[in-house]
Scaffold this motif. Structure first.
Motif, short mmCIF file in Angstrom:
data_model
loop_
_atom_site.label_atom_id
_atom_site.label_comp_id
_atom_site.label_asym_id
_atom_site.label_seq_id
_atom_site.Cartn_x
_atom_site.Cartn_y
_atom_site.Cartn_z
N VAL A 112 0.82 -1.23 0.17
CA VAL A 112 0.03 0.00 -0.02
C VAL A 112 1.30 1.08 0.46
O VAL A 112 1.98 1.06 1.23
CB VAL A 112 -1.25 0.01 1.04
N PRO A 113 -0.01 2.59 -0.85
CA PRO A 113 1.46 3.29 -0.51
C PRO A 113 0.65 4.33 0.23
O PRO A 113 -0.19 4.71 0.92
CB PRO A 113 0.57 4.08 -1.86
N ILE A 114 2.79 4.78 1.05
CA ILE A 114 1.83 6.00 1.89
C ILE A 114 2.57 7.54 1.44
O ILE A 114 3.77 7.28 1.07
CB ILE A 114 2.57 5.13 3.10
N TRP A 115 2.25 8.20 1.78
CA TRP A 115 2.77 9.26 0.52
C TRP A 115 3.19 10.79 1.28
O TRP A 115 1.64 10.85 2.35
CB TRP A 115 1.99 9.21 -0.68
N GLY A 116 3.23 11.72 0.95
CA GLY A 116 3.19 12.85 1.76
C GLY A 116 3.97 13.73 1.02
O GLY A 116 4.50 14.26 -0.07
N SER A 117 4.55 15.15 1.94
CA SER A 117 5.16 16.19 1.87
C SER A 117 6.89 16.69 2.78
O SER A 117 6.29 15.85 3.95
CB SER A 117 4.21 17.04 0.89
N ALA A 118 7.37 16.59 1.74
CA ALA A 118 8.73 16.64 2.86
C ALA A 118 9.95 17.69 1.99
O ALA A 118 9.30 18.93 0.89
CB ALA A 118 9.39 15.61 3.24
N ALA A 119 11.14 18.27 2.64
CA ALA A 119 11.51 19.26 1.83
C ALA A 119 11.82 18.51 0.97
O ALA A 119 12.24 17.78 0.67
CB ALA A 119 12.48 19.63 2.96
N GLY A 128 -5.38 5.53 -5.15
CA GLY A 128 -4.56 4.61 -5.51
C GLY A 128 -4.15 4.54 -3.50
O GLY A 128 -3.13 3.65 -3.78
N TYR A 129 -4.61 3.97 -2.92
CA TYR A 129 -5.07 3.97 -1.65
C TYR A 129 -5.33 2.82 -1.10
O TYR A 129 -6.09 2.03 -2.54
CB TYR A 129 -5.49 5.53 -0.73
N ARG A 176 -7.70 2.17 -13.43
CA ARG A 176 -6.99 2.43 -14.46
C ARG A 176 -5.29 3.30 -13.50
O ARG A 176 -4.36 3.59 -13.01
CB ARG A 176 -6.74 3.01 -15.65
N ILE A 177 -6.17 4.05 -13.11
CA ILE A 177 -5.65 5.31 -11.93
C ILE A 177 -4.88 5.17 -10.80
O ILE A 177 -4.37 5.61 -9.85
CB ILE A 177 -6.59 6.53 -11.70
N TRP A 178 -6.06 3.72 -9.94
CA TRP A 178 -5.71 2.84 -9.04
C TRP A 178 -4.71 2.24 -9.28
O TRP A 178 -3.53 2.34 -7.93
CB TRP A 178 -6.76 2.22 -8.46
N ASN A 179 -4.42 1.52 -10.22
CA ASN A 179 -3.20 0.37 -10.63
C ASN A 179 -3.06 -0.11 -9.53
O ASN A 179 -2.16 -0.84 -9.11
CB ASN A 179 -2.32 1.19 -10.43
N ARG A 180 -4.15 -0.87 -9.06
CA ARG A 180 -4.39 -2.22 -8.71
C ARG A 180 -5.27 -3.17 -8.42
O ARG A 180 -5.26 -4.25 -7.90
CB ARG A 180 -4.92 -1.65 -6.73
#
Length: 422
Positions: free
Chosen positions: A38-45, A250-251, A284-288
């Motif tokens: 499963v994807p874990i995503w976010g933002s950083a420097a 994607g979740y 297609r967008i989820w790619n699962r």
């Protein structure tokens, strides 16, 4: 003094950029799909190295943030269990920990008002058994995530939502009655944590839930440009996909349940193609892979409005079924109210959706799940004999008089017909 203040402000801004942030759906209390990546995503420097460590196996994952700070890792999940935590850190910033994370089954529920209708009901429109549902709602193994209504002409990366909440009377009251009861059945039968993501808006057309690319094959559907100054409405093509589906794309989910269609009665002749295309594009967008897609035929209401009759739309929903791999359709003709477009009994719909999932997704053998479906007809001595699939023991009306049958000749003018079960 101004120079010193500017330096301090710049330092604080840069320091803030170093902190790891997540979209709303990645948060404490969430449920991650079991036995999956499963994807874990976010933002950083920008261009920083992000380290993600899962407590269930203490495995470390790393990703290099892009120039815009975006990063993503694919985390391997075990069998259902928890609670666990996920620790995320970045070289020059403090670590962030996501707590009380469960591993289990995750489903997305979407559509218009009959999926949106909360357990507490709409004003002057109750949900049957709602008080008992709320009394028995406390269950930390059911987690609910509900998006707020939103619309956008461009895809958004995040959404406004309640955040992941454990099931209790307060969180369940405002959650989809169909979605919650579906989760409740799965949790009781599978004995694992269940998470449900609710993204709904009443009175909406399917085109609003589709992206620009998928609508390209429908020349009659106009998608406005991002900079168009026309007032945006909830039924404008793509605007709900952009604001209420794209942020979730994607979740890690097991599948989708869908309850929508009333608003598409004016273009019922293309609804089956729209639904087939939407599911294909979402997958297609989820790619699962081809995750399960279970949907409900529209409610048996009178529909005495200008949008048109319901029968063509129901027929379009039926036509879509064999065209969508790994799909199932719940019939609701016997589970509604002629004078209310929002039937009070949501339990039967949730139950039928759960039967599809338990039998076809979770492999429970011996469980009936498919409603009778028209197979063919033969004219015999002035009568029309209709035969059905998925009815090994025949049919019954439980003693009620059959209704809503009509027949037409070559002139396609329909007339009321009397029907009986032989």
């Amino acid at each position: 003094m101004r120079s010193i203040f500017f330096v301090l402000l710049l330092f604080c801004s840069l320091h803030g950029l170093c902190e790891i942030t997540f979209p709303s759906v990645i948060a404490s209390n969430m449920v991650l799909q079991q036995r999956s990546e499963v994807p874990i995503w976010g933002s950083a420097a920008a261009r920083s190295r992000v380290i993600v460590v899962s407590s269930w196996d203490h495995r470390s994952y790393s990703a290099l943030a892009g120039a815009d700070g975006a990063w993503k890792v694919m985390v391997k999940t075990p069998e259902a269990g928890g609670p666990y935590n996920i620790r995320c850190s970045e070289g020059s910033g403090k670590a962030v920990t996501l707590d009380n994370v469960l591993i289990g089954e995750v489903w997305l529920c979407s559509g218009q008002s009959n999926m949106e209708m909360p357990v507490k009901g709409f004003k002057n429109q109750p949900v049957s058994g709602s008080t008992q549902l709320l009394m028995e709602a406390d269950n930390p193994k059911i987690r609910l995530f509900r998006l707020e209504r939103a619309q956008s002409r461009s895809p958004r990366s995040d959404c406004k939502a309640t955040g992941w909440q454990e099931a209790d009377a307060a969180s369940v009251a405002d959650f989809s009655a169909v979605g919650y009861q579906y989760a409740k059945i799965l949790q009781e039968r599978l004995k694992v944590p269940v998470g449900v993501i609710m993204t709904t808006w009443g009175g909406t057309v399917i085109e609003a839930w589709m992206d620009r690319q998928s609508l390209g094959s429908f020349p009659g559907v106009r998608v406005l440009d991002v900079g168009d100054t026309t007032r945006m409405t909830k039924n404008e093509p793509t605007v709900l996909y952009n604001a209420m589906i794209h942020p979730l794309a994607g979740y890690g989910i097991k599948g989708v349940i869908w309850y929508q269609g009333e608003q598409n009665r004016p273009n019922a002749e293309i609804y089956d193609s729209l639904l087939v295309t939407m599911v294909k594009e979402w997958r297609r967008i989820w790619n699962r892979g081809d995750w399960p897609f279970y949907y409900v035929q529209i409610a048996p209401y009178g529909y005495n409005d200008k949008l048109g009759p319901a029968a063509p739309l129901r027929e379009a929903q039926l036509k879509a079924l064999p065209r969508i791999p790994n799909a199932g359709m719940v019939v609701s003709m016997d589970a509604g109210e002629q004078r209310s477009i929002h039937p009070a009994d949501k339990s039967v719909i949730s139950f039928r959706l759960a039967c599809w999932a338990l039998a076809c997704t979770y492999g429970r053998t011996g469980l009936p799940y498919a409603s009778p479906v028209y197979h063919d007809m033969k004219i015999e001595k002035g009568d029309i004999a209709i035969h059905f699939d998925h009815a090994p023991n025949g049919l019954t009306s439980f003693g009620k008089t059959l209704s809503a049958f009509e027949v037409a000749g070559e002139d396609r003018v329909f007339h009321p017909a009397k029907a009986r079960i032989t």
